[in-house]
Design a protein around this motif. Sequence first.
Motif, PDB file in Angstrom:
ATOM      1  N   LEU A  66       0.808  -1.207   0.000  1.00  0.00           N
ATOM      2  CA  LEU A  66       0.000   0.000   0.000  1.00  0.00           C
ATOM      3  C   LEU A  66       0.847   1.264   0.000  1.00  0.00           C
ATOM      4  O   LEU A  66       0.442   2.285  -0.545  1.00  0.00           O
ATOM      5  CB  LEU A  66      -0.928   0.007   1.216  1.00  0.00           C
ATOM      6  CG  LEU A  66      -1.885  -1.177   1.350  1.00  0.00           C
ATOM      7  CD1 LEU A  66      -2.651  -1.085   2.646  1.00  0.00           C
ATOM      8  CD2 LEU A  66      -2.830  -1.233   0.177  1.00  0.00           C
ATOM      9  N   LEU A  70       0.150   4.683  -2.287  1.00  0.00           N
ATOM     10  CA  LEU A  70      -0.552   5.749  -1.579  1.00  0.00           C
ATOM     11  C   LEU A  70       0.344   6.664  -0.761  1.00  0.00           C
ATOM     12  O   LEU A  70      -0.067   7.760  -0.400  1.00  0.00           O
ATOM     13  CB  LEU A  70      -1.597   5.132  -0.627  1.00  0.00           C
ATOM     14  CG  LEU A  70      -2.633   4.222  -1.257  1.00  0.00           C
ATOM     15  CD1 LEU A  70      -3.469   3.574  -0.183  1.00  0.00           C
ATOM     16  CD2 LEU A  70      -3.503   4.988  -2.216  1.00  0.00           C
ATOM     17  N   GLU A  74      -1.152   7.732   4.187  1.00  0.00           N
ATOM     18  CA  GLU A  74      -2.446   7.251   3.681  1.00  0.00           C
ATOM     19  C   GLU A  74      -2.537   5.733   3.713  1.00  0.00           C
ATOM     20  O   GLU A  74      -3.613   5.176   3.868  1.00  0.00           O
ATOM     21  CB  GLU A  74      -2.689   7.780   2.268  1.00  0.00           C
ATOM     22  CG  GLU A  74      -3.011   9.248   2.236  1.00  0.00           C
ATOM     23  CD  GLU A  74      -3.771   9.635   0.982  1.00  0.00           C
ATOM     24  OE1 GLU A  74      -4.494   8.784   0.433  1.00  0.00           O
ATOM     25  OE2 GLU A  74      -3.628  10.784   0.587  1.00  0.00           O
ATOM     26  N   GLU A  78      -5.490   3.380   5.210  1.00  0.00           N
ATOM     27  CA  GLU A  78      -6.126   2.362   4.365  1.00  0.00           C
ATOM     28  C   GLU A  78      -6.018   0.978   5.001  1.00  0.00           C
ATOM     29  O   GLU A  78      -6.892   0.129   4.826  1.00  0.00           O
ATOM     30  CB  GLU A  78      -5.457   2.369   2.984  1.00  0.00           C
ATOM     31  CG  GLU A  78      -6.128   1.513   1.956  1.00  0.00           C
ATOM     32  CD  GLU A  78      -7.388   2.129   1.373  1.00  0.00           C
ATOM     33  OE1 GLU A  78      -8.163   1.351   0.773  1.00  0.00           O
ATOM     34  OE2 GLU A  78      -7.610   3.330   1.502  1.00  0.00           O
ATOM     35  N   LYS A  81      -8.942  -0.661   7.061  1.00  0.00           N
ATOM     36  CA  LYS A  81     -10.074  -1.307   6.382  1.00  0.00           C
ATOM     37  C   LYS A  81      -9.883  -2.811   6.251  1.00  0.00           C
ATOM     38  O   LYS A  81     -10.846  -3.552   6.102  1.00  0.00           O
ATOM     39  CB  LYS A  81     -10.268  -0.723   4.985  1.00  0.00           C
ATOM     40  CG  LYS A  81     -10.636   0.732   4.938  1.00  0.00           C
ATOM     41  CD  LYS A  81     -10.766   1.165   3.500  1.00  0.00           C
ATOM     42  CE  LYS A  81     -11.016   2.649   3.370  1.00  0.00           C
ATOM     43  NZ  LYS A  81     -11.054   3.073   1.970  1.00  0.00           N
TER      44      LYS A  81
END
Length: 186
Positions: A66, A70, A74, A78, A81
């Motif tokens: 990730l 990102l 960020e 994320e 989730k």
Amino acid sequence: MKFILGKKLGMTTLFDETKGALNVTLIVCEGSMVKLQRTAEKDGYVSVQIETKKTKNKNTTKEFRLDKELGLEEAQKELEKYAPGTTLSVTQFAIGDRVDVTGITKAKGFQGVVKRHGFHGQMTSHGRKHDIRKPGSIGSTFPEHVIKGMRMAGRMGADRSVSRNLQVVYVNEADGILGVRGAVPG
């Protein structure tokens, strides 16, 4: 960021009122769940590891980073989730989304230079009988050895390939099928 593991089912044609006939690849995406998370504090990067249910006595596991896509801050947001044990389905995708599909190309075994690199071969006249599909000269007078990277016969296919920016045109939540416009590797 959206991601899922799937298996290529095949290609078909779907008809749209505005665009007409669309060549679509169908991908079966069922049984994907988050196995573990990797955090910047513990592992030095941020990622999520996804696992599918067993097929032929083996699990398929893939890691999605990730922080590269990102950024670190960020990616940490994320990551919340995707708690371990979360089940992923095709419902996260909507028609019109753009996706990148990664897969392994078909393995074609040992192939010659005509098929593997698109060489034209030799002419068929003037005494040429059995060397039509041969590569020709592969070296020079100096440095008296074959240079690295010379295109020759060898194993072809079974490489990792990415099809980028494909449009999602079909989502079947009941069967876990995702349809993307265009061809994907495999």
